[in-house]
Enzyme design. Structure first.
Site, short mmCIF file in Angstrom:
data_model
loop_
_atom_site.label_atom_id
_atom_site.label_comp_id
_atom_site.label_asym_id
_atom_site.label_seq_id
_atom_site.Cartn_x
_atom_site.Cartn_y
_atom_site.Cartn_z
N LYS A 40 0.84 -1.22 0.00
CA LYS A 40 0.00 0.00 0.00
C LYS A 40 0.86 1.25 0.00
O LYS A 40 0.54 2.24 -0.67
CB LYS A 40 -0.94 -0.01 1.20
CG LYS A 40 -2.02 -1.08 1.09
CD LYS A 40 -2.83 -1.20 2.36
CE LYS A 40 -3.83 -2.34 2.24
NZ LYS A 40 -4.59 -2.52 3.49
N HIS A 76 0.45 -6.11 17.92
CA HIS A 76 -0.71 -6.98 18.12
C HIS A 76 -1.50 -6.41 19.27
O HIS A 76 -0.93 -6.04 20.30
CB HIS A 76 -0.26 -8.41 18.45
CG HIS A 76 0.56 -9.04 17.38
ND1 HIS A 76 1.91 -8.78 17.24
CD2 HIS A 76 0.24 -9.90 16.40
CE1 HIS A 76 2.37 -9.46 16.20
NE2 HIS A 76 1.37 -10.14 15.68
#
Length: 120
Positions: free
Chosen positions: A54, A102
């Site tokens: 991206k 995370h």
């Protein structure tokens, strides 16, 4: 340029349960697989590669595949990211950095890159 990606951990867990190492080889090299200790790590690597594509502005596809984005770790365990020579030249990349985290049910990655082509 900056790219970001988020993946639900359960998605990667199901992927690995269904496809095992064969599935991991679709987006990771042998050296990267050696760094994967759990589905959580694999999810972070997936997010990092998606975020990188991206940041390049092309996504994963013909201009940049999963195996053109190479992940490793520093001696202290921090993630490092590099690109194949072909992709580095095609996009004029001069610097790359990655952060993987995370939280709860998700893995998130951000990639920042510099390119001399952006200066034109």
């Amino acid at each position: 340029m900056i790219g970001i990606d988020l993946i639900k951990l359960d998605r990667m867990k199901r992927f690995i349960e269904r496809f095992g190492d064969r599935g991991l080889h679709k987006f990771l090299s042998e050296n990267e697989i050696l760094l994967v200790k759990s589905y959580r790590n694999a999810a972070g690597f997936w997010a990092a590669k998606e975020a990188c594509s991206k940041a390049l502005g092309c996504g994963i596809g013909s201009e940049c595949g999963f195996h053109d984005i190479i992940l490793s770790k520093t001696q202290k365990g921090a993630p490092l990211i590099t690109l194949s020579e072909e992709v580095t030249q095609r996009f004029g990349v001069t610097a790359l950095s990655v952060s993987i985290t995370h939280d709860g049910d998700y893995a998130i990655a951000v990639v920042a890159l510099e390119s001399y082509l952006l200066l034109r």
